[in-house]
Design an enzyme around this catalytic site. Structure first.
Site, PDB file in Angstrom:
ATOM      1  N   GLY A   1      -1.750   4.043  14.040  1.00 37.51           N
ATOM      2  CA  GLY A   1      -2.010   3.095  12.844  1.00 37.51           C
ATOM      3  C   GLY A   1      -1.579   1.624  13.027  1.00 37.51           C
ATOM      4  O   GLY A   1      -1.908   0.703  12.685  1.00 37.51           O
ATOM      5  N   GLY A   2      -0.352   1.632  13.494  1.00 32.73           N
ATOM      6  CA  GLY A   2       0.290   0.324  13.800  1.00 32.73           C
ATOM      7  C   GLY A   2      -0.649  -0.477  14.820  1.00 32.73           C
ATOM      8  O   GLY A   2      -0.811  -2.045  14.447  1.00 32.73           O
TER       9      GLY A   2
ATOM     10  N   LYS B   1       0.945  -1.294  -0.105  1.00 36.05           N
ATOM     11  CA  LYS B   1      -0.124   0.119  -0.108  1.00 36.05           C
ATOM     12  C   LYS B   1       0.943   1.253  -0.100  1.00 36.05           C
ATOM     13  O   LYS B   1       1.601   1.695   0.988  1.00 36.05           O
ATOM     14  CB  LYS B   1      -0.861  -0.015   1.254  1.00 36.05           C
ATOM     15  CG  LYS B   1      -1.923   1.468   1.150  1.00 36.05           C
ATOM     16  CD  LYS B   1      -2.688   1.613   2.368  1.00 36.05           C
ATOM     17  CE  LYS B   1      -3.520   2.772   2.519  1.00 36.05           C
ATOM     18  NZ  LYS B   1      -2.627   3.980   2.181  1.00 36.05           N
TER      19      LYS B   1
ATOM     20  N   GLY C   1       4.997   3.475  10.893  1.00 33.75           N
ATOM     21  CA  GLY C   1       4.196   4.810  11.009  1.00 33.75           C
ATOM     22  C   GLY C   1       3.770   4.789  12.254  1.00 33.75           C
ATOM     23  O   GLY C   1       4.646   4.556  13.208  1.00 33.75           O
ATOM     24  N   SER C   2       2.824   5.545  12.577  1.00 31.65           N
ATOM     25  CA  SER C   2       2.154   5.988  13.979  1.00 31.65           C
ATOM     26  C   SER C   2       1.828   4.834  14.733  1.00 31.65           C
ATOM     27  O   SER C   2       1.630   3.626  14.233  1.00 31.65           O
ATOM     28  CB  SER C   2       1.279   6.762  13.768  1.00 31.65           C
ATOM     29  OG  SER C   2      -0.106   6.287  13.410  1.00 31.65           O
TER      30      SER C   2
ATOM     31  N   CYS D   1      12.310   8.015  13.015  1.00 33.80           N
ATOM     32  CA  CYS D   1      11.884   7.421  14.248  1.00 33.80           C
ATOM     33  C   CYS D   1      13.298   7.052  15.227  1.00 33.80           C
ATOM     34  O   CYS D   1      12.704   6.997  16.170  1.00 33.80           O
ATOM     35  CB  CYS D   1      11.347   6.121  13.784  1.00 33.80           C
ATOM     36  SG  CYS D   1      12.441   5.307  12.517  1.00 33.80           S
TER      37      CYS D   1
ATOM     38  N   GLU E   1       6.719  -1.213  13.426  1.00 35.37           N
ATOM     39  CA  GLU E   1       7.412  -0.120  13.928  1.00 35.37           C
ATOM     40  C   GLU E   1       6.613   1.053  14.004  1.00 35.37           C
ATOM     41  O   GLU E   1       6.215   1.852  13.133  1.00 35.37           O
ATOM     42  CB  GLU E   1       8.860   0.221  13.060  1.00 35.37           C
ATOM     43  CG  GLU E   1       9.837   0.891  13.889  1.00 35.37           C
ATOM     44  CD  GLU E   1       9.668   2.248  13.248  1.00 35.37           C
ATOM     45  OE1 GLU E   1       9.294   3.228  14.139  1.00 35.37           O
ATOM     46  OE2 GLU E   1      10.469   2.495  12.290  1.00 35.37           O
TER      47      GLU E   1
ATOM     48  N   GLU F   1       5.787  10.027  21.804  1.00 41.35           N
ATOM     49  CA  GLU F   1       6.446  10.543  20.650  1.00 41.35           C
ATOM     50  C   GLU F   1       5.696  11.695  20.172  1.00 41.35           C
ATOM     51  O   GLU F   1       4.474  11.749  19.995  1.00 41.35           O
ATOM     52  CB  GLU F   1       6.578   9.435  19.730  1.00 41.35           C
ATOM     53  CG  GLU F   1       7.230  10.194  18.418  1.00 41.35           C
ATOM     54  CD  GLU F   1       7.558   9.326  17.316  1.00 41.35           C
ATOM     55  OE1 GLU F   1       8.632   9.330  16.422  1.00 41.35           O
ATOM     56  OE2 GLU F   1       6.463   8.544  17.073  1.00 41.35           O
TER      57      GLU F   1
END
Length: 510
Positions: A229-230, A168, A225-226, A286, A249, A378
């Site tokens: 989202g993860g 994606k 990503g965030s 990151c 991650e 974060e």
């Protein structure tokens, strides 16, 4: 009629040329089905053939030339020298995996030959190796449009293992993704492989991603990503009728501990280096240090003063998207709203830009940090929180209360590092990479690198998303019992036709 969207230049807000389609549920389904069909062929490819394919992808990406870099620059606001380096990293990791699978020992072959005379019971012939899982769903990241995107480390490691992929593309850089996708498809065709080995879908919403996660043909997920989202992807994957592994991650604040003596000796230069690391790439790595832990001392006071001066002189640069910029601004405001957290310094350079995040340092005390878990979250962008501890025990308590992170750093003199060995032991349990006297920004792509860490940095602390060990995420062990020689994979045959390293009856041999 299919919905379309366009890319936005984050530096100017300008809409860029090019219409990109939102993949439909049916198109995602078709991509996953094609990946499953191609897996039946691709999984059987030799290491040499997979290596040649990965090298062909690298060559096709290089052949895109300046067109790729210029499009990525327009879509991300990242400078051309940075993108040139990232392209080098992208093709470099493809070629590294090619070398790795061509050599072949990664399959971890283990052979326990039969012992028919063993007492009290004989042992049957047992042979084990890693084989690919199946089609893998991969999500491109916003902050690395090349190295963690369509042909990034997740794609490279999955293809190296023998898995097919459905990627994606990240909607922040659709033109860049499309160019790289065409390069991979060209490599697929030139290598004589089934079209389904690589499938690219896209879209701005969550529906496309969730359709990949929930498709029964998909056997694993790679995500960068965030946290939100993860975690959503992980939760959906484990709720499937057939749960699948998610290697997500999800970010980190990468604490840096500065010990007193080294600050007395090098505090001024370390303060500048710290600010440089915080603001590198607009803080959109990151591994940017989002927390600095400093013991109250003369050296500590001088460090903070110098860091404050350095941040004032740092120029804001565009962030990757307007959404990321807004989230960053809200995150800094939220931190500043916590009682006894203050803004220690902020950029005084005025920039007339569309999404330029203001570099900011905040500070608080160790006791406030320990009492306020949200301060560890974060804030993706060019900011960092300086935590001032009164005593050595307070520094240790801060470390003990940390959640999982990708990295932690300790700066100290040789004598201090020995004195603070207990700090290192605490941090070893908290991170995937522990650093001495070096900032965490910059992740070497190598055999020994670990880019992962305990939750919430990742969903699986046993894995890495960078380095050759990433290949193991997309493989599983199979044991072959009492197999005739002719039916065994070459990796497990008695004569070792591939010449790989194997564990033979408990001893490494080639």
């Amino acid at each position: 009629m299919q919905n379309t969207f366009q890319a936005i230049n984050p530096a100017t807000g300008e809409t860029l040329v090019g219409d990109f389609y939102e993949s439909s549920t049916e198109e995602v389904n078709q991509a996953c089905v094609q990946a499953a069909k191609a897996f039946k062929t691709y999984r059987k490819l030799s290491g040499a053939d997979k290596a040649a394919f990965l090298e062909r992808i690298a060559d096709e990406i290089v052949a895109l030339g300046d067109e790729l870099l210029e499009r990525a620059h327009l879509e991300t606001g990242l400078p051309l020298p940075r993108l040139t380096g990232e392209r080098g990293r992208t093709v470099g990791q493809l070629r590294l995996f090619a070398e790795y699978v061509r050599e072949g020992s990664w399959v971890d072959a283990r052979i326990d030959p039969a012992l028919p005379e063993r007492q009290p019971l004989p042992r049957v012939d047992l042979r084990q190796m890693l084989i690919p899982l199946g089609p893998v769903g991969i999500f491109g990241a916003s902050n690395f449009p090349l190295a963690f995107s369509v042909a990034g480390g997740d794609t490279a490691s999955a293809l190296a293992s023998g898995c097919t992929v459905v990627v994606k593309a990240h909607p922040a850089h659709p033109g860049t993704s499309d160019l790289v996708g065409k390069a991979i498809r060209k490599a697929v065709e030139a290598s004589g492989l089934p079209e389904g080995v690589f499938q690219l879908v896209g879209g701005r919403g969550i529906d496309v991603g969730m359709a990949i996660v929930q498709h029964p043909a998909i056997k694993a997920i790679g995500f960068t990503g965030s946290f939100r989202g993860g975690k959503a992807i992980y939760d959906a994957a484990v709720r499937r009728i057939e749960p699948i592994p998610v290697y997500a991650e999800m970010g980190s604040t990468n604490p840096v501990f500065f010990l007193p003596q080294i600050l007395k000796e090098k505090g001024l230069s370390l303060a500048q280096s710290y600010v440089d690391s915080v603001t590198l790439g607009a803080g959109q790595f990151c591994t940017n240090p989002g927390i600095a832990v400093i013991k109250q001392s003369d050296g500590g006071d001088a460090f903070i003063s110098q860091a404050r001066l350095a941040i004032k002189n740092t120029k804001p640069v565009p962030m990757l998207t307007q959404g990321i910029f807004q989230a960053y601004s809200s995150g800094v405001e939220k931190l500043n709203g916590v009682s006894r957290v203050i803004v220690a310094g902020t950029s005084e350079t005025l920039v007339d830009g569309f999404s330029h995040g203001t570099p900011t340092l905040l500070s608080t005390t160790a006791d406030v940090f320990i009492e306020s878990p949200d301060l560890e979250d974060e804030v993706f962008g060019p900011s960092s929180l300086m935590v001032v501890a009164d005593t050595r025990d307070e520094m240790l308590k801060v470390a003990t209360n940390l959640e999982g992170h990708l990295t932690a750093t300790v700066y100290g003199t040789p004598e201090e590092l020995e004195e603070y060995a207990d700090l290192l032991e605490i941090l070893e349990q908290k991170v995937g990479r522990l650093i001495i006297n070096g900032f965490p920004t910059g992740v070497e792509v190598s055999h020994a690198m670990t880019h992962g860490g305990p939750f919430p940095a990742t969903t699986d602390s046993r894995s890495t998303s960078v380095g050759t060990n990433a290949i193991r995420r997309f493989a599983r062990p199979v044991c072959y019992q009492n197999f005739p020689e002719a039916l065994l994979p070459d990796e497990l045959k008695a004569g070792n036709p591939l010449g790989i390293w194997r564990l033979w009856d408990g001893k490494m041999a080639q």
